[in-house]
Write a protein that holds these residues in place. Structure first.
Motif, PDB file in Angstrom:
ATOM      1  N   SER A  74      10.664   9.966  10.892  1.00 57.93           N
ATOM      2  CA  SER A  74      11.895   9.835  10.105  1.00 57.93           C
ATOM      3  C   SER A  74      11.751  10.400   8.698  1.00 57.93           C
ATOM      4  O   SER A  74      12.716  10.961   8.162  1.00 57.93           O
ATOM      5  CB  SER A  74      12.311   8.364  10.032  1.00 57.93           C
ATOM      6  N   GLU A  75      10.590  10.276   8.064  1.00 57.52           N
ATOM      7  CA  GLU A  75      10.463  10.703   6.670  1.00 57.52           C
ATOM      8  C   GLU A  75      10.656  12.210   6.491  1.00 57.52           C
ATOM      9  O   GLU A  75      11.457  12.634   5.654  1.00 57.52           O
ATOM     10  CB  GLU A  75       9.101  10.254   6.119  1.00 57.52           C
TER      11      GLU A  75
ATOM     12  N   ALA B 178       3.274  10.719   4.820  1.00 57.99           N
ATOM     13  CA  ALA B 178       4.717  10.785   5.058  1.00 57.99           C
ATOM     14  C   ALA B 178       5.509  10.026   4.001  1.00 57.99           C
ATOM     15  O   ALA B 178       6.739  10.074   4.005  1.00 57.99           O
ATOM     16  CB  ALA B 178       5.053  10.215   6.437  1.00 57.99           C
ATOM     17  N   GLY B 179       4.813   9.308   3.113  1.00 59.11           N
ATOM     18  CA  GLY B 179       5.525   8.600   2.059  1.00 59.11           C
ATOM     19  C   GLY B 179       5.949   7.204   2.442  1.00 59.11           C
ATOM     20  O   GLY B 179       6.807   6.614   1.769  1.00 59.11           O
TER      21      GLY B 179
ATOM     22  N   LEU C  35       0.823  -1.214   0.000  1.00 54.79           N
ATOM     23  CA  LEU C  35       0.000   0.000   0.000  1.00 54.79           C
ATOM     24  C   LEU C  35       0.852   1.258   0.000  1.00 54.79           C
ATOM     25  O   LEU C  35       0.837   2.060   0.920  1.00 54.79           O
ATOM     26  CB  LEU C  35      -0.956  -0.007   1.203  1.00 54.79           C
ATOM     27  N   TRP C  36       1.625   1.454  -1.074  1.00 49.29           N
ATOM     28  CA  TRP C  36       2.374   2.700  -1.246  1.00 49.29           C
ATOM     29  C   TRP C  36       1.397   3.839  -1.518  1.00 49.29           C
ATOM     30  O   TRP C  36       0.291   3.624  -1.998  1.00 49.29           O
ATOM     31  CB  TRP C  36       3.365   2.569  -2.400  1.00 49.29           C
ATOM     32  N   PRO C  37       1.796   5.066  -1.259  1.00 51.55           N
ATOM     33  CA  PRO C  37       0.863   6.199  -1.411  1.00 51.55           C
ATOM     34  C   PRO C  37       0.279   6.320  -2.805  1.00 51.55           C
ATOM     35  O   PRO C  37      -0.867   6.753  -2.950  1.00 51.55           O
ATOM     36  CB  PRO C  37       1.737   7.411  -1.054  1.00 51.55           C
TER      37      PRO C  37
ATOM     38  N   THR D 150       4.909  15.111   3.242  1.00 54.50           N
ATOM     39  CA  THR D 150       6.254  14.609   2.946  1.00 54.50           C
ATOM     40  C   THR D 150       6.316  13.898   1.611  1.00 54.50           C
ATOM     41  O   THR D 150       7.267  14.065   0.847  1.00 54.50           O
ATOM     42  CB  THR D 150       6.701  13.659   4.066  1.00 54.50           C
ATOM     43  N   TRP D 151       5.311  13.076   1.301  1.00 55.60           N
ATOM     44  CA  TRP D 151       5.353  12.257   0.090  1.00 55.60           C
ATOM     45  C   TRP D 151       5.344  13.115  -1.172  1.00 55.60           C
ATOM     46  O   TRP D 151       6.121  12.890  -2.101  1.00 55.60           O
ATOM     47  CB  TRP D 151       4.165  11.302   0.091  1.00 55.60           C
ATOM     48  N   ARG D 152       4.493  14.134  -1.220  1.00 59.28           N
ATOM     49  CA  ARG D 152       4.424  14.975  -2.415  1.00 59.28           C
ATOM     50  C   ARG D 152       5.670  15.851  -2.569  1.00 59.28           C
ATOM     51  O   ARG D 152       6.034  16.221  -3.684  1.00 59.28           O
ATOM     52  CB  ARG D 152       3.174  15.851  -2.360  1.00 59.28           C
TER      53      ARG D 152
END
Length: 662
Positions: free
Chosen positions: A243-244, A153-154, A61-63, A293-295
């Protein structure tokens, strides 16, 4: 990540075509001791397609791969085809899950794994044994209440499962843990140690600011490597959420410190504006990283990649210009830029993973190369400093040996200085006497004439000068002489005395005869390279007869305001045995001014080193509002004082103004 997305799309396409996906377990691989990753295309039971069949989903389940039906609580099923060769063999399942995974095999609950309900049991193996060949199903009820935060958070919010012989699964877990532990503790320790070392070097040598930026670069790398690999050793979701964004900020700091370090080692005139611009961009990306964080991650990678490109550019320029230390430090910086650049392009999906051997170890190994080259550079600099200190000690010893001799010379020089001071005082007194003698050569009174108004002004330089002017009357006519002896000092004063004697003794009517006789007389005196530039003027009735020997032009300012310059070429008196001097007649009218001067005013220098010049004097006379000779003299004197400012006067300044009365 891109490969996973492609695999998922293929599986979804196959399902849409009505084909059921069943995972075939490779008995040969299991018997050989290999660990099999269970496929990422599990069935998400609560989601159905148009045909009513379960939708295939990636359990990690990755973003960018989350199915809309996934809300943090769901059932995942994996149909399996088990061959006869695995029946009765003791196998084991291992789950890596930040959430809670309740595992069922063929409808029977066999284990609960995950970091939320039982963190101590998160990494324990699940024993499994198939009692028959054929179709089996693993069903996982997976729950993760922090799913949304992890996706933002990615981080993958799901789980990963592997299957194999118990000793193989356990061994693979140990190998993975050891590798991650080595990366965490070795690289983190090395980077922090060198960061502290260079920070201390900067504390004791504040001028070597490149050490400060290198310390920041080491600490940023330590943060990156610690958080990147420690994630493989824990299932703590709070740590992952922390951490991300920290890694994003550490990556931005890596780019800033690396660029600032090379700018410190190899200065560049545009370094400051470029670095300030990069800092502003990094600050914006850092704020975005905290929010989502992910974007923001691709922009962090892009910023770091641009920093690596700038590192390479600066080093190549330094090598091209053969800057000091460019080879040693440049080798390490180029390794750093190449290592991180390849890893970043792989993360952005621009190059295949095969181009980065060692995976995430490559960029940090390149940092070790930079540390090694930096250590060699510092060692060379320390050796050079040691040699310089030794040379200076030898020099100090030599100077110590010379100290007594210098003191003896100093005492001798002190005695000589006192003698020189006494001699200086004596010569100063003589110069004052000579200056007084020079001034005594000038007329005591300005002659009074019924048709002429006369004003004079003289300013001597620091030494005895050679400017001179005089008057004589002859049957109603006025004879005016103005001269400038070459040089300064007593010799120039001697020439002034000789010129005054000749002026009073020779014919006063014929100017050319007087000039020629004066020239012959001064030549006979053999004054050795002394000469007298001289101008003679005879005012009679309404005209002026003029003759000159090397003096500046004589200016006539007409009553209407126009200015005429009369310059007669001629060799200074006493320089050449024969010279054809010339004489001109200048008609004068009431209100006309005649200005005689030495070269002290035209050649007067300002504080900035600019000369007055004859053209500026012409403009000054043309624009003068003076109505009397005294007023014009006052204007010229004030102009000379303002022009010179605080600059010392290095030549005599003399001018004589004659005005025709009404």
């Amino acid at each position: 990540m891109r490969a996973a997305l492609v695999a998922l799309l293929l599986v979804v396409a196959a399902t849409a075509a009505g084909q059921e996906r069943v995972f075939n377990v490779d008995a040969g691989a299991v018997r050989a001791g290999n660990v099999i990753d269970l496929p990422r295309a599990w069935q998400l039971r609560q989601a159905r397609d148009s045909a009513g069949k379960p939708v295939l989903a990636d359990p990690l389940l990755w973003p960018d791969l989350v199915h809309p039906a996934w809300t943090g609580d769901g059932w995942f099923a994996l149909p399996m085809e088990v061959p006869q060769g695995l029946v009765g063999m003791p196998l084991a399942l291992r789950f890596d899950a930040p959430g809670t995974a309740v595992v069922h095999l063929d409808g029977d609950r066999i284990a609960v794994r995950g970091g939320l309900t039982d963190p101590l049991n998160a990494d324990a193996l699940i024993p499994i044994r198939f009692d028959r060949a054929g179709r089996h199903e693993i069903l996982v009820h997976y729950t993760n209440p922090l799913m949304r935060q992890l996706l933002r958070a990615g981080r993958p919010a799901g789980f990963r499962a592997v299957l194999g012989r118990a000793e193989a699964v356990s061994g693979a877990a140990v190998v993975s843990s050891r590798r991650a532990s080595f990366m965490v503790w070795f690289f983190t320790t090395v980077f922090l140690a060198f960061g502290l070392l260079h920070f201390c070097l900067w504390l004791f040598q504040r001028h070597a600011v490149a050490n400060l930026w290198f310390a920041g670069l080491c600490i940023a790398n330590a943060s990156l490597v610690f958080f990147l690999f420690y994630k493989e050793l824990t299932t703590n979701q709070r740590f992952m959420l922390f951490s991300e964004p920290v890694m994003n900020v550490s990556g931005l700091l890596f780019g800033l410190f690396a660029v600032r370090f090379v700018y410190g080692v190899f200065p560049w005139r545009f370094a400051k504006p470029v670095f300030l611009t990069m800092t502003a961009v990094a600050a914006c990306i850092a704020i975005w990283s905290v929010i989502h964080t992910w974007r923001a991650l691709p922009y962090v990678f892009g910023f770091m990649l641009l920093s690596c490109i700038e590192l390479v550019r600066v080093v190549v320029a330094a090598l091209w210009r053969r800057r000091s230390g460019a080879r040693l430090i440049g080798f390490g910086v180029l390794a750093l830029g190449l290592g991180f650049g390849l890893a970043l392009m792989r993360n952005l999906g621009w190059i295949p993973g095969t181009w980065t051997p060692g995976g995430n170890m490559l960029p940090f190994a390149s940092m070790v190369v930079l540390i090694g080259s930096m250590s060699l550079y510092l060692s060379r600099e320390f050796a050079r400093t040691d040699r310089e200190l030794r040379r200076q000690l030898v020099e100090v010893a030599r100077l110590s040996e010379e100290k007594l001799e210098q003191e003896r010379r100093a005492r001798k020089e002190e005695t000589e200085r006192k003698l020189l001071e006494a001699e200086y005082r004596r010569k100063s007194e003589e110069l004052e006497e000579a200056r007084a003698l020079q001034m005594s050569m000038l007329p005591r009174e300005i002659p009074v004439h019924e048709r002429l108004e006369i004003a004079t002004w003289i300013s001597t330089a620091s030494e005895v000068g050679g400017d001179y002017y005089d008057f004589a009357s002859d049957d109603g006519a006025l004879l005016l002489g103005i001269g400038d002896a070459t040089g300064h000092g007593m010799r120039a004063g001697t020439m002034v005395i000789a010129a005054k004697a000749l002026f009073g003794a020779l014919n006063r009517e014929d100017l050319l005869q007087q000039m020629e006789e004066s020239n012959r007389a001064l030549r006979r005196m053999n004054l050795r390279r002394l000469a007298m530039a001289f101008t003679l003027a005879r005012f009679a009735h309404s005209a002026m007869h003029l003759s000159s020997a090397g003096m500046p032009p004589v200016y006539v300012r007409r009553a209407q305001g126009t200015v005429e310059a009369f310059e007669l070429p001629g060799s200074p008196l006493g320089s050449l045995a024969r010279f054809p001097y010339r004489q001109v007649e200048v008609p004068l009218a009431a209100g006309d001014f005649v200005v005689f001067m030495s070269d002290g005013l035209p050649e007067l220098m300002s504080e900035s080193g600019e000369m007055v010049g004859y053209e500026r004097l012409t403009g000054l006379l043309s624009g003068s509002a003076a109505t009397t000779a005294e007023e014009l003299v006052t204007e010229l004197a004030a102009f000379a004082s303002d022009w010179r400012g605080s600059r010392l006067q290095d030549d005599d300044i003399t001018f004589v103004v004659v005005r025709m009365k009404e």
